[in-house]
Scaffold this motif. Structure first.
Motif, PDB file in Angstrom:
ATOM      1  N   LEU A 106      -7.454 -11.288 -16.846  1.00  0.00           N
ATOM      2  CA  LEU A 106      -9.013 -11.222 -17.039  1.00  0.00           C
ATOM      3  C   LEU A 106      -9.622  -9.960 -16.953  1.00  0.00           C
ATOM      4  O   LEU A 106     -10.379  -9.613 -17.438  1.00  0.00           O
ATOM      5  CB  LEU A 106      -9.495 -12.230 -16.068  1.00  0.00           C
ATOM      6  CG  LEU A 106      -8.933 -13.726 -16.536  1.00  0.00           C
ATOM      7  CD1 LEU A 106      -9.574 -14.914 -15.325  1.00  0.00           C
ATOM      8  CD2 LEU A 106      -9.469 -14.175 -17.878  1.00  0.00           C
ATOM      9  N   THR A 107      -9.132  -9.438 -15.693  1.00  0.00           N
ATOM     10  CA  THR A 107      -9.717  -7.872 -15.291  1.00  0.00           C
ATOM     11  C   THR A 107      -9.341  -6.990 -16.278  1.00  0.00           C
ATOM     12  O   THR A 107     -10.264  -5.887 -16.632  1.00  0.00           O
ATOM     13  CB  THR A 107      -9.267  -7.553 -13.813  1.00  0.00           C
ATOM     14  OG1 THR A 107      -7.944  -7.674 -13.730  1.00  0.00           O
ATOM     15  CG2 THR A 107      -9.911  -8.708 -12.789  1.00  0.00           C
ATOM     16  N   ASN A 108      -8.086  -7.193 -17.052  1.00  0.00           N
ATOM     17  CA  ASN A 108      -7.728  -6.107 -18.064  1.00  0.00           C
ATOM     18  C   ASN A 108      -8.559  -6.231 -19.255  1.00  0.00           C
ATOM     19  O   ASN A 108      -9.177  -5.329 -19.667  1.00  0.00           O
ATOM     20  CB  ASN A 108      -6.273  -6.200 -18.217  1.00  0.00           C
ATOM     21  CG  ASN A 108      -5.503  -5.345 -17.512  1.00  0.00           C
ATOM     22  OD1 ASN A 108      -5.853  -4.751 -16.730  1.00  0.00           O
ATOM     23  ND2 ASN A 108      -4.030  -5.424 -17.858  1.00  0.00           N
ATOM     24  N   SER A 152       7.687 -10.861  -8.435  1.00  0.00           N
ATOM     25  CA  SER A 152       6.436 -10.399  -8.146  1.00  0.00           C
ATOM     26  C   SER A 152       6.164  -9.261  -8.860  1.00  0.00           C
ATOM     27  O   SER A 152       5.014  -8.957  -9.681  1.00  0.00           O
ATOM     28  CB  SER A 152       6.321 -10.093  -6.602  1.00  0.00           C
ATOM     29  OG  SER A 152       6.439 -11.444  -5.796  1.00  0.00           O
ATOM     30  N   ALA A 153       6.888  -8.094  -8.952  1.00  0.00           N
ATOM     31  CA  ALA A 153       6.841  -6.935  -9.676  1.00  0.00           C
ATOM     32  C   ALA A 153       6.869  -7.463 -11.177  1.00  0.00           C
ATOM     33  O   ALA A 153       6.064  -6.684 -11.951  1.00  0.00           O
ATOM     34  CB  ALA A 153       8.030  -6.097  -9.476  1.00  0.00           C
ATOM     35  N   ALA A 154       7.701  -8.563 -11.661  1.00  0.00           N
ATOM     36  CA  ALA A 154       7.378  -8.690 -13.131  1.00  0.00           C
ATOM     37  C   ALA A 154       6.201  -9.415 -13.387  1.00  0.00           C
ATOM     38  O   ALA A 154       5.682  -9.093 -14.674  1.00  0.00           O
ATOM     39  CB  ALA A 154       8.570  -9.810 -13.402  1.00  0.00           C
ATOM     40  N   SER A 155       5.513 -10.010 -12.470  1.00  0.00           N
ATOM     41  CA  SER A 155       4.080 -10.657 -12.702  1.00  0.00           C
ATOM     42  C   SER A 155       3.273  -9.529 -13.088  1.00  0.00           C
ATOM     43  O   SER A 155       2.348  -9.364 -13.888  1.00  0.00           O
ATOM     44  CB  SER A 155       3.613 -11.329 -11.604  1.00  0.00           C
ATOM     45  OG  SER A 155       3.577 -10.657 -10.421  1.00  0.00           O
ATOM     46  N   PHE A 161       1.130  -4.939 -18.888  1.00  0.00           N
ATOM     47  CA  PHE A 161       1.651  -4.539 -20.229  1.00  0.00           C
ATOM     48  C   PHE A 161       0.963  -5.397 -21.324  1.00  0.00           C
ATOM     49  O   PHE A 161       0.598  -4.815 -22.295  1.00  0.00           O
ATOM     50  CB  PHE A 161       3.108  -4.300 -20.087  1.00  0.00           C
ATOM     51  CG  PHE A 161       3.671  -3.814 -21.318  1.00  0.00           C
ATOM     52  CD1 PHE A 161       3.953  -2.389 -21.748  1.00  0.00           C
ATOM     53  CD2 PHE A 161       4.263  -4.927 -22.175  1.00  0.00           C
ATOM     54  CE1 PHE A 161       4.444  -1.760 -22.751  1.00  0.00           C
ATOM     55  CE2 PHE A 161       4.732  -4.045 -23.377  1.00  0.00           C
ATOM     56  CZ  PHE A 161       5.064  -2.701 -23.701  1.00  0.00           C
ATOM     57  N   PHE A 162       1.207  -6.559 -21.103  1.00  0.00           N
ATOM     58  CA  PHE A 162       0.992  -7.476 -22.277  1.00  0.00           C
ATOM     59  C   PHE A 162      -0.759  -7.996 -22.332  1.00  0.00           C
ATOM     60  O   PHE A 162      -1.099  -8.533 -23.200  1.00  0.00           O
ATOM     61  CB  PHE A 162       1.628  -8.772 -22.266  1.00  0.00           C
ATOM     62  CG  PHE A 162       3.139  -8.460 -22.277  1.00  0.00           C
ATOM     63  CD1 PHE A 162       3.485  -8.131 -23.705  1.00  0.00           C
ATOM     64  CD2 PHE A 162       4.109  -8.604 -21.407  1.00  0.00           C
ATOM     65  CE1 PHE A 162       5.171  -7.992 -23.938  1.00  0.00           C
ATOM     66  CE2 PHE A 162       5.510  -8.495 -21.476  1.00  0.00           C
ATOM     67  CZ  PHE A 162       5.752  -8.089 -22.994  1.00  0.00           C
ATOM     68  N   SER A 163      -1.472  -7.032 -21.677  1.00  0.00           N
ATOM     69  CA  SER A 163      -3.040  -7.429 -21.786  1.00  0.00           C
ATOM     70  C   SER A 163      -3.743  -6.176 -21.735  1.00  0.00           C
ATOM     71  O   SER A 163      -4.989  -6.176 -21.465  1.00  0.00           O
ATOM     72  CB  SER A 163      -3.532  -8.280 -20.646  1.00  0.00           C
ATOM     73  OG  SER A 163      -3.022  -7.871 -19.472  1.00  0.00           O
ATOM     74  N   GLN A 164      -3.217  -5.010 -21.791  1.00  0.00           N
ATOM     75  CA  GLN A 164      -3.771  -3.571 -21.529  1.00  0.00           C
ATOM     76  C   GLN A 164      -4.547  -3.266 -22.625  1.00  0.00           C
ATOM     77  O   GLN A 164      -5.520  -2.395 -22.601  1.00  0.00           O
ATOM     78  CB  GLN A 164      -2.692  -2.413 -21.254  1.00  0.00           C
ATOM     79  CG  GLN A 164      -1.786  -2.339 -22.230  1.00  0.00           C
ATOM     80  CD  GLN A 164      -0.919  -1.170 -21.857  1.00  0.00           C
ATOM     81  OE1 GLN A 164      -1.320  -0.319 -21.389  1.00  0.00           O
ATOM     82  NE2 GLN A 164       0.398  -1.314 -22.026  1.00  0.00           N
ATOM     83  N   THR A 199      -0.697 -12.001 -27.861  1.00  0.00           N
ATOM     84  CA  THR A 199       0.479 -11.424 -27.108  1.00  0.00           C
ATOM     85  C   THR A 199       0.138 -11.856 -25.671  1.00  0.00           C
ATOM     86  O   THR A 199       0.885 -11.955 -24.872  1.00  0.00           O
ATOM     87  CB  THR A 199       0.461 -10.040 -27.205  1.00  0.00           C
ATOM     88  OG1 THR A 199       0.786  -9.846 -28.703  1.00  0.00           O
ATOM     89  CG2 THR A 199       1.640  -9.359 -26.549  1.00  0.00           C
ATOM     90  N   ALA A 200      -0.923 -11.543 -25.438  1.00  0.00           N
ATOM     91  CA  ALA A 200      -1.655 -12.067 -23.624  1.00  0.00           C
ATOM     92  C   ALA A 200      -1.064 -13.335 -23.422  1.00  0.00           C
ATOM     93  O   ALA A 200      -0.717 -13.598 -22.591  1.00  0.00           O
ATOM     94  CB  ALA A 200      -2.900 -11.381 -23.543  1.00  0.00           C
ATOM     95  N   ILE A 201      -1.806 -14.257 -24.450  1.00  0.00           N
ATOM     96  CA  ILE A 201      -1.562 -15.493 -23.982  1.00  0.00           C
ATOM     97  C   ILE A 201      -0.133 -16.114 -24.116  1.00  0.00           C
ATOM     98  O   ILE A 201       0.329 -16.765 -23.188  1.00  0.00           O
ATOM     99  CB  ILE A 201      -2.258 -16.328 -25.191  1.00  0.00           C
ATOM    100  CG1 ILE A 201      -3.862 -16.067 -24.999  1.00  0.00           C
ATOM    101  CG2 ILE A 201      -2.039 -17.910 -24.821  1.00  0.00           C
ATOM    102  CD1 ILE A 201      -4.646 -16.958 -26.089  1.00  0.00           C
TER     103      ILE A 201
END
Length: 234
Positions: A106-108, A152-155, A161-164, A199-201
């Motif tokens: 959301l913030t991205n 946690s790092a994967a989150s 990456f997928f929402s930038q 992609t983000a979804i």
């Protein structure tokens, strides 16, 4: 025969990073070597490097993040995160990570960067996830702790990456726009940002399923080990 010497910079970066050398020195060496191969004067190379640094000097703010996070941890940031999760009855590893992932996306989409591995994952999200797992098994094994930290790092990776490209002013989207314009392809920023939404979804759904699976696996094993330990104590 094709002259491959101009690609020496790529070789230097690849070898330097593979050998885990200082990243800044490796990049500087690659830039200077590439400039020399291209017959650029040494002073011109240094001038170009200096100009690039001053134009992007805001990137050096990242250096200030590490000592700041260290000071916060020194004064109990991790302990406060543990206490916060301990007070939440229904907290779980999956719920915490999915909440952070949603917030990150959301913030991205609004062009805000509130996350990052050193800023959020290391001092807050990973300790909170570990504390949630410890609620069912206070003596969590090191292997499970490492699994939680990796998840946690994967989150963060999934969230960033997928929402930038959801924000029309992001650097990646502007770069794509520039390349498209050079190729005489008129594509609007709004259109590209819209096509980044699926992609983000999907990344959110995929990580949700995966984190649920891993969280249940950790929780199940933790409960089994806890019961076994209690029976062994009897």
């Amino acid at each position: 025969m094709i002259d491959l010497w101009p690609l020496i910079g790529i070789v230097i970066i690849t070898v330097g990073l593979a050998l885990k050398q200082n990243t800044l020195l490796v990049i500087l060496a690659a830039g200077i070597a590439t400039g020399l191969v291209a017959d650029i004067a040494v002073m011109d190379i240094l001038s170009t490097l200096g100009q690039s640094f001053t134009q992007n000097r805001y990137m050096s703010l990242f250096i200030l993040v590490l000592p700041m996070i260290g000071i916060l941890e020194r004064f109990g940031l991790r302990q406060r995160a543990d206490e916060l999760i301990g007070s939440m009855k229904k907290a779980s590893v999956s719920k915490i990570l999915m909440t952070y992932l949603l917030l990150r996306k959301l913030t991205n989409g609004l062009g805000l960067n509130i996350g990052g591995h050193p800023q959020m994952i290391r001092p807050l999200i990973a300790p909170m996830s570990e504390a949630a797992a410890e609620k069912s098994n206070p003596e969590l094994s090191d292997e499970k702790r490492q699994t939680i930290r990796a998840l946690s790092a994967a989150s963060e990776n999934f969230g960033n990456f997928f929402s930038q490209l959801l924000f029309i002013g992001t650097g990646g989207l502007l770069l794509i726009k520039g390349v498209m314009n050079d190729s005489q392809l008129d594509v609007q920023l709004e259109t590209m940002a819209l096509w980044a939404l699926p992609t983000a979804i999907m990344s959110f759904v995929v990580f949700g399923i995966y984190s649920k699976f891993i969280g249940a696996k950790i929780q199940g094993k933790a409960s089994t080990e806890h019961v076994a330990a209690e029976e062994g104590g009897k």
